[in-house]
Design an enzyme around this catalytic site. Sequence first.
Site, PDB file in Angstrom:
ATOM      1  N   HIS A 182      89.958  92.582  -4.438  1.00  0.00           N
ATOM      2  CA  HIS A 182      89.721  91.191  -4.042  1.00  0.00           C
ATOM      3  C   HIS A 182      89.550  90.964  -2.537  1.00  0.00           C
ATOM      4  O   HIS A 182      88.633  90.270  -2.097  1.00  0.00           O
ATOM      5  CB  HIS A 182      90.853  90.283  -4.539  1.00  0.00           C
ATOM      6  CG  HIS A 182      90.655  88.852  -4.162  1.00  0.00           C
ATOM      7  ND1 HIS A 182      91.082  88.314  -2.955  1.00  0.00           N
ATOM      8  CD2 HIS A 182      90.029  87.835  -4.809  1.00  0.00           C
ATOM      9  CE1 HIS A 182      90.740  87.048  -2.895  1.00  0.00           C
ATOM     10  NE2 HIS A 182      90.107  86.729  -4.003  1.00  0.00           N
TER      11      HIS A 182
ATOM     12  N   HIS B 110      92.302  86.044 -14.926  1.00  0.00           N
ATOM     13  CA  HIS B 110      91.956  86.129 -13.511  1.00  0.00           C
ATOM     14  C   HIS B 110      92.415  87.462 -12.921  1.00  0.00           C
ATOM     15  O   HIS B 110      93.604  87.767 -12.950  1.00  0.00           O
ATOM     16  CB  HIS B 110      92.637  84.963 -12.773  1.00  0.00           C
ATOM     17  CG  HIS B 110      92.212  84.792 -11.358  1.00  0.00           C
ATOM     18  ND1 HIS B 110      93.107  84.568 -10.338  1.00  0.00           N
ATOM     19  CD2 HIS B 110      90.982  84.799 -10.785  1.00  0.00           C
ATOM     20  CE1 HIS B 110      92.447  84.428  -9.211  1.00  0.00           C
ATOM     21  NE2 HIS B 110      91.160  84.571  -9.447  1.00  0.00           N
TER      22      HIS B 110
ATOM     23  N   ASP C  31      87.003  91.186  -9.345  1.00  0.00           N
ATOM     24  CA  ASP C  31      86.312  91.090  -8.055  1.00  0.00           C
ATOM     25  C   ASP C  31      85.759  92.465  -7.683  1.00  0.00           C
ATOM     26  O   ASP C  31      86.439  93.476  -7.867  1.00  0.00           O
ATOM     27  CB  ASP C  31      87.293  90.631  -6.979  1.00  0.00           C
ATOM     28  CG  ASP C  31      87.944  89.310  -7.342  1.00  0.00           C
ATOM     29  OD1 ASP C  31      87.238  88.292  -7.337  1.00  0.00           O
ATOM     30  OD2 ASP C  31      89.158  89.315  -7.656  1.00  0.00           O
TER      31      ASP C  31
HETATM   32  O1  G3P Z   1      86.074  83.658  -9.859  1.00  0.00           O
HETATM   33  C1  G3P Z   1      87.074  82.688  -9.749  1.00  0.00           C
HETATM   34  C2  G3P Z   1      87.974  82.980  -8.587  1.00  0.00           C
HETATM   35  O2  G3P Z   1      88.423  84.304  -8.714  1.00  0.00           O
HETATM   36  C3  G3P Z   1      87.284  82.799  -7.274  1.00  0.00           C
HETATM   37  O3  G3P Z   1      88.160  82.924  -6.187  1.00  0.00           O
HETATM   38  O4  G3P Z   1      89.315  84.106  -4.393  1.00  0.00           O
HETATM   39  O5  G3P Z   1      90.216  84.266  -6.685  1.00  0.00           O
HETATM   40  O6  G3P Z   1      88.118  85.442  -6.073  1.00  0.00           O
HETATM   41  P1  G3P Z   1      88.981  84.240  -5.832  1.00  0.00           P
HETATM   42 MG    MG Z   2      87.625  86.272  -8.000  1.00  0.00          MG
END
Ligand code: G3P
Ligand code: MG
Length: 249
Positions: free
Chosen positions: A60, A19, A48
């Site tokens: 992000h 992540h 992101d």
């Molecule tokens: O793509 C999974 C997750 O990253 C989505 O939420 O806010 O962490 O970008 P966020």
């Molecule tokens: Mg994400």
Amino acid sequence: MKPIDNRKMHTKDLICIGHRGAMGHAPENTLLSIHKALELGTPCMELDVYSVDGHLVVFHDSRLERTTNGTGYLLDQQFNDLRKLDAGNGEKIPTLKEAFEAINLKAGVNIELKGPDTAVPVAEFIAKMRKTGWHDDLLLVSSFNHRELSLLRRLDPRIKLGALIVGLPIDDAAFAQSLGAYSVHLSLEFIDRRFVKDAHNRGLRVFVFTVDHPEDIEKMRELGVDGVFTNYPERVLKNNAVTDAVGWP
Ligand code: G3P
Ligand code: MG
């Protein structure tokens, strides 16, 4: 949540998706985080992406304060000014191209479209990356913005799409099927067995975010989920049987 049934543990490998790189170990969405994810052996990672001032950057938040020494909205910045910021441990905000160069085909990438108007530049970016060896099984583009995903599908039907959602729709995964998605990405607090079954019946993969606790990781295996986004890839990988496949099967 019910306690884990130990008899059903380790029933299925989970696709491990780092992540924001491996943000449990390094500043999120930086080259340091990407290198850490690779070092841990993650087969896939999520980044992101916004389009700022004509450049695709890996970031992000809509604002700069949480993860950099800057202030204000990301989209109000000039690219050259953004690059002067410290995104953690002296790291710059990377461009998507730098991120791909760092990954160098060693992991599948999930580009999450965060900002508005990212489908067109990302489709153009992927077209260029294909010429450098990035084949379609290494690429997945996701978003909470299903309009952008729908546009991307029209621009380039070969790109695998992941439909992100927080919550449980009345008709389960039907929305993702109607988008022509490859996968549906649901948050940990909402995933349940009925949703997984419905998505699988529609031919969709199910990926869950963000799954860090060992008990949650094992619960996802037991539910039959296909993959998890995690800040700590080593926690998922240690109970997987197969460790050498990369990308989106
Ligand atoms: O793509 C999974 C997750 O990253 C989505 O939420 O806010 O962490 O970008 P966020
Ligand atoms: Mg994400």
